[in-house]
Write a protein that holds these residues in place. Structure first.
Motif, PDB file in Angstrom:
ATOM      1  N   GLN A   1       0.838  -1.192   0.000  1.00 28.30           N
ATOM      2  CA  GLN A   1       0.000   0.000   0.000  1.00 28.30           C
ATOM      3  C   GLN A   1       0.879   1.251   0.000  1.00 28.30           C
ATOM      4  O   GLN A   1       1.885   1.300   0.704  1.00 28.30           O
ATOM      5  CB  GLN A   1      -0.908   0.009   1.227  1.00 28.30           C
ATOM      6  N   LEU A   2       0.497   2.206  -0.822  1.00 23.01           N
ATOM      7  CA  LEU A   2       1.224   3.467  -0.912  1.00 23.01           C
ATOM      8  C   LEU A   2       0.275   4.597  -0.548  1.00 23.01           C
ATOM      9  O   LEU A   2      -0.820   4.685  -1.105  1.00 23.01           O
ATOM     10  CB  LEU A   2       1.750   3.674  -2.337  1.00 23.01           C
ATOM     11  N   VAL A   3       0.696   5.458   0.366  1.00 20.03           N
ATOM     12  CA  VAL A   3      -0.148   6.560   0.820  1.00 20.03           C
ATOM     13  C   VAL A   3       0.625   7.857   0.724  1.00 20.03           C
ATOM     14  O   VAL A   3       1.627   8.047   1.428  1.00 20.03           O
ATOM     15  CB  VAL A   3      -0.633   6.335   2.264  1.00 20.03           C
ATOM     16  N   GLU A   4       0.145   8.743  -0.151  1.00 19.93           N
ATOM     17  CA  GLU A   4       0.792  10.040  -0.338  1.00 19.93           C
ATOM     18  C   GLU A   4       0.232  11.070   0.636  1.00 19.93           C
ATOM     19  O   GLU A   4      -0.927  10.970   1.076  1.00 19.93           O
ATOM     20  CB  GLU A   4       0.592  10.573  -1.764  1.00 19.93           C
ATOM     21  N   SER A   5       1.041  12.066   0.924  1.00 23.91           N
ATOM     22  CA  SER A   5       0.614  13.208   1.736  1.00 23.91           C
ATOM     23  C   SER A   5       1.483  14.402   1.373  1.00 23.91           C
ATOM     24  O   SER A   5       2.517  14.259   0.721  1.00 23.91           O
ATOM     25  CB  SER A   5       0.722  12.889   3.227  1.00 23.91           C
ATOM     26  N   GLY A   6       1.027  15.580   1.812  1.00 26.00           N
ATOM     27  CA  GLY A   6       1.840  16.778   1.634  1.00 26.00           C
ATOM     28  C   GLY A   6       1.385  17.716   0.533  1.00 26.00           C
ATOM     29  O   GLY A   6       1.966  18.780   0.351  1.00 26.00           O
ATOM     30  N   GLY A   7       0.365  17.330  -0.206  1.00 26.88           N
ATOM     31  CA  GLY A   7      -0.125  18.213  -1.246  1.00 26.88           C
ATOM     32  C   GLY A   7      -0.849  19.408  -0.658  1.00 26.88           C
ATOM     33  O   GLY A   7      -1.090  19.495   0.551  1.00 26.88           O
ATOM     34  N   GLY A   8      -1.194  20.350  -1.532  1.00 24.38           N
ATOM     35  CA  GLY A   8      -1.911  21.526  -1.075  1.00 24.38           C
ATOM     36  C   GLY A   8      -1.879  22.641  -2.088  1.00 24.38           C
ATOM     37  O   GLY A   8      -1.524  22.432  -3.245  1.00 24.38           O
ATOM     38  N   LEU A   9      -2.246  23.828  -1.619  1.00 24.52           N
ATOM     39  CA  LEU A   9      -2.281  25.028  -2.453  1.00 24.52           C
ATOM     40  C   LEU A   9      -1.080  25.896  -2.104  1.00 24.52           C
ATOM     41  O   LEU A   9      -0.830  26.180  -0.931  1.00 24.52           O
ATOM     42  CB  LEU A   9      -3.580  25.788  -2.215  1.00 24.52           C
ATOM     43  N   VAL A  10      -0.358  26.326  -3.119  1.00 26.12           N
ATOM     44  CA  VAL A  10       0.826  27.148  -2.912  1.00 26.12           C
ATOM     45  C   VAL A  10       0.925  28.177  -4.032  1.00 26.12           C
ATOM     46  O   VAL A  10       0.449  27.929  -5.154  1.00 26.12           O
ATOM     47  CB  VAL A  10       2.100  26.266  -2.844  1.00 26.12           C
ATOM     48  N   GLN A  11       1.506  29.309  -3.721  1.00 23.77           N
ATOM     49  CA  GLN A  11       1.704  30.327  -4.744  1.00 23.77           C
ATOM     50  C   GLN A  11       2.894  29.976  -5.627  1.00 23.77           C
ATOM     51  O   GLN A  11       3.821  29.256  -5.209  1.00 23.77           O
ATOM     52  CB  GLN A  11       1.922  31.684  -4.094  1.00 23.77           C
ATOM     53  N   ALA A  12       2.878  30.490  -6.825  1.00 26.41           N
ATOM     54  CA  ALA A  12       4.002  30.289  -7.736  1.00 26.41           C
ATOM     55  C   ALA A  12       5.299  30.749  -7.069  1.00 26.41           C
ATOM     56  O   ALA A  12       5.326  31.795  -6.403  1.00 26.41           O
ATOM     57  CB  ALA A  12       3.763  31.046  -9.034  1.00 26.41           C
ATOM     58  N   LEU A  16       6.743  22.768  -1.834  1.00 27.85           N
ATOM     59  CA  LEU A  16       5.984  21.726  -1.138  1.00 27.85           C
ATOM     60  C   LEU A  16       6.860  20.484  -1.064  1.00 27.85           C
ATOM     61  O   LEU A  16       7.699  20.258  -1.939  1.00 27.85           O
ATOM     62  CB  LEU A  16       4.688  21.381  -1.864  1.00 27.85           C
ATOM     63  N   ARG A  17       6.609  19.672  -0.038  1.00 29.32           N
ATOM     64  CA  ARG A  17       7.290  18.390   0.076  1.00 29.32           C
ATOM     65  C   ARG A  17       6.245  17.291   0.170  1.00 29.32           C
ATOM     66  O   ARG A  17       5.449  17.264   1.117  1.00 29.32           O
ATOM     67  CB  ARG A  17       8.184  18.349   1.304  1.00 29.32           C
ATOM     68  N   LEU A  18       6.248  16.424  -0.813  1.00 24.78           N
ATOM     69  CA  LEU A  18       5.344  15.282  -0.807  1.00 24.78           C
ATOM     70  C   LEU A  18       6.036  14.089  -0.154  1.00 24.78           C
ATOM     71  O   LEU A  18       7.236  13.898  -0.310  1.00 24.78           O
ATOM     72  CB  LEU A  18       4.930  14.923  -2.228  1.00 24.78           C
ATOM     73  N   SER A  19       5.236  13.298   0.539  1.00 27.99           N
ATOM     74  CA  SER A  19       5.723  12.065   1.130  1.00 27.99           C
ATOM     75  C   SER A  19       4.857  10.914   0.659  1.00 27.99           C
ATOM     76  O   SER A  19       3.672  11.088   0.376  1.00 27.99           O
ATOM     77  CB  SER A  19       5.674  12.139   2.661  1.00 27.99           C
ATOM     78  N   CYS A  20       5.462   9.741   0.587  1.00 27.55           N
ATOM     79  CA  CYS A  20       4.730   8.531   0.236  1.00 27.55           C
ATOM     80  C   CYS A  20       5.190   7.422   1.159  1.00 27.55           C
ATOM     81  O   CYS A  20       6.350   6.994   1.097  1.00 27.55           O
ATOM     82  CB  CYS A  20       4.979   8.160  -1.213  1.00 27.55           C
ATOM     83  N   ALA A  21       4.280   6.978   2.013  1.00 26.58           N
ATOM     84  CA  ALA A  21       4.591   5.915   2.963  1.00 26.58           C
ATOM     85  C   ALA A  21       4.144   4.575   2.395  1.00 26.58           C
ATOM     86  O   ALA A  21       2.996   4.432   1.958  1.00 26.58           O
ATOM     87  CB  ALA A  21       3.896   6.189   4.287  1.00 26.58           C
ATOM     88  N   ALA A  22       5.047   3.619   2.411  1.00 31.36           N
ATOM     89  CA  ALA A  22       4.771   2.292   1.868  1.00 31.36           C
ATOM     90  C   ALA A  22       4.622   1.273   2.991  1.00 31.36           C
ATOM     91  O   ALA A  22       5.291   1.373   4.020  1.00 31.36           O
ATOM     92  CB  ALA A  22       5.888   1.874   0.930  1.00 31.36           C
ATOM     93  N   SER A  23       3.776   0.308   2.756  1.00 32.32           N
ATOM     94  CA  SER A  23       3.594  -0.759   3.742  1.00 32.32           C
ATOM     95  C   SER A  23       3.239  -2.053   3.027  1.00 32.32           C
ATOM     96  O   SER A  23       2.792  -2.037   1.876  1.00 32.32           O
ATOM     97  CB  SER A  23       2.494  -0.392   4.739  1.00 32.32           C
ATOM     98  N   TRP A 114       0.406   1.702  -7.155  1.00 29.23           N
ATOM     99  CA  TRP A 114       0.113   3.129  -7.160  1.00 29.23           C
ATOM    100  C   TRP A 114      -0.551   3.558  -5.867  1.00 29.23           C
ATOM    101  O   TRP A 114      -1.329   2.805  -5.270  1.00 29.23           O
ATOM    102  CB  TRP A 114      -0.833   3.462  -8.325  1.00 29.23           C
ATOM    103  N   GLY A 115      -0.260   4.802  -5.476  1.00 27.50           N
ATOM    104  CA  GLY A 115      -0.996   5.416  -4.383  1.00 27.50           C
ATOM    105  C   GLY A 115      -2.278   6.046  -4.892  1.00 27.50           C
ATOM    106  O   GLY A 115      -2.587   5.984  -6.091  1.00 27.50           O
ATOM    107  N   GLN A 116      -3.004   6.687  -3.982  1.00 29.43           N
ATOM    108  CA  GLN A 116      -4.301   7.266  -4.344  1.00 29.43           C
ATOM    109  C   GLN A 116      -4.147   8.677  -4.908  1.00 29.43           C
ATOM    110  O   GLN A 116      -5.100   9.224  -5.472  1.00 29.43           O
ATOM    111  CB  GLN A 116      -5.234   7.288  -3.122  1.00 29.43           C
ATOM    112  N   GLY A 117      -2.987   9.266  -4.731  1.00 28.23           N
ATOM    113  CA  GLY A 117      -2.731  10.594  -5.278  1.00 28.23           C
ATOM    114  C   GLY A 117      -2.959  11.700  -4.268  1.00 28.23           C
ATOM    115  O   GLY A 117      -3.758  11.578  -3.345  1.00 28.23           O
ATOM    116  N   THR A 118      -2.235  12.806  -4.459  1.00 27.17           N
ATOM    117  CA  THR A 118      -2.417  14.000  -3.634  1.00 27.17           C
ATOM    118  C   THR A 118      -2.406  15.217  -4.562  1.00 27.17           C
ATOM    119  O   THR A 118      -1.593  15.309  -5.471  1.00 27.17           O
ATOM    120  CB  THR A 118      -1.327  14.092  -2.553  1.00 27.17           C
ATOM    121  N   GLN A 119      -3.340  16.126  -4.311  1.00 25.25           N
ATOM    122  CA  GLN A 119      -3.502  17.277  -5.191  1.00 25.25           C
ATOM    123  C   GLN A 119      -2.486  18.353  -4.857  1.00 25.25           C
ATOM    124  O   GLN A 119      -2.314  18.738  -3.690  1.00 25.25           O
ATOM    125  CB  GLN A 119      -4.918  17.857  -5.039  1.00 25.25           C
TER     126      GLN A 119
END
Length: 124
Positions: A1-12, A16-23, A114-119
């Motif tokens: 299982q892959l779980v992403e985190s760290g997405g969000g809204l940011v100005q140009a 951002l730092r995305l993480s993906c935890a695997a198990s 694949w993970g579920q994705g983060t926006q």
């Protein structure tokens, strides 16, 4: 299982730092990658990293701005994104492929897990 985190809204220009935890499997047996999909577009390769983390590869569009890394002790892969642009807006997916080798995977269709994705949304 892959779980992403760290997405969000940011100005140009922001970061951002995305993480993906695997198990569930031996993380160090897998090459890892990040793939993104913008609205109305196909999935696009972003970055990949070898099993040991010694080798990395980037799409030209992110080279010099994004950095992929992994911590096999924590079963986690990261994507540090700097100097973000509006065209980086997409859903970012973590992906994995079992490998015996020392390289990495750059073809999106070659990843099996694949993970579920983060926006990630970058405003201008």
């Amino acid at each position: 299982q892959l779980v992403e985190s760290g997405g969000g809204l940011v100005q140009a220009g922001g970061s951002l730092r995305l993480s993906c935890a695997a198990s569930g499997r031996t993380f160090s047996n897998y090459v890892m990658g990040w793939v993104r999909q913008a609205p109305g577009k196909e999935r696009e390769f972003v970055a990949a990293i070898s099993r040991s983390g010694e080798r990395t590869y980037y799409a030209d569009s992110v080279k010099g701005r994004f950095t992929i890394s992994r911590d096999n002790a924590k079963n986690t892969v990261y994507l540090q994104m700097n100097s973000l642009k509006p065209e980086d807006t997409a859903v970012y997916y973590c992906a994995a492929e079992f490998s015996y080798g020392l390289g990495f995977v750059v073809k999106v269709q070659d990843y099996d897990y694949w993970g579920q994705g983060t926006q990630v949304t970058v405003s201008s």
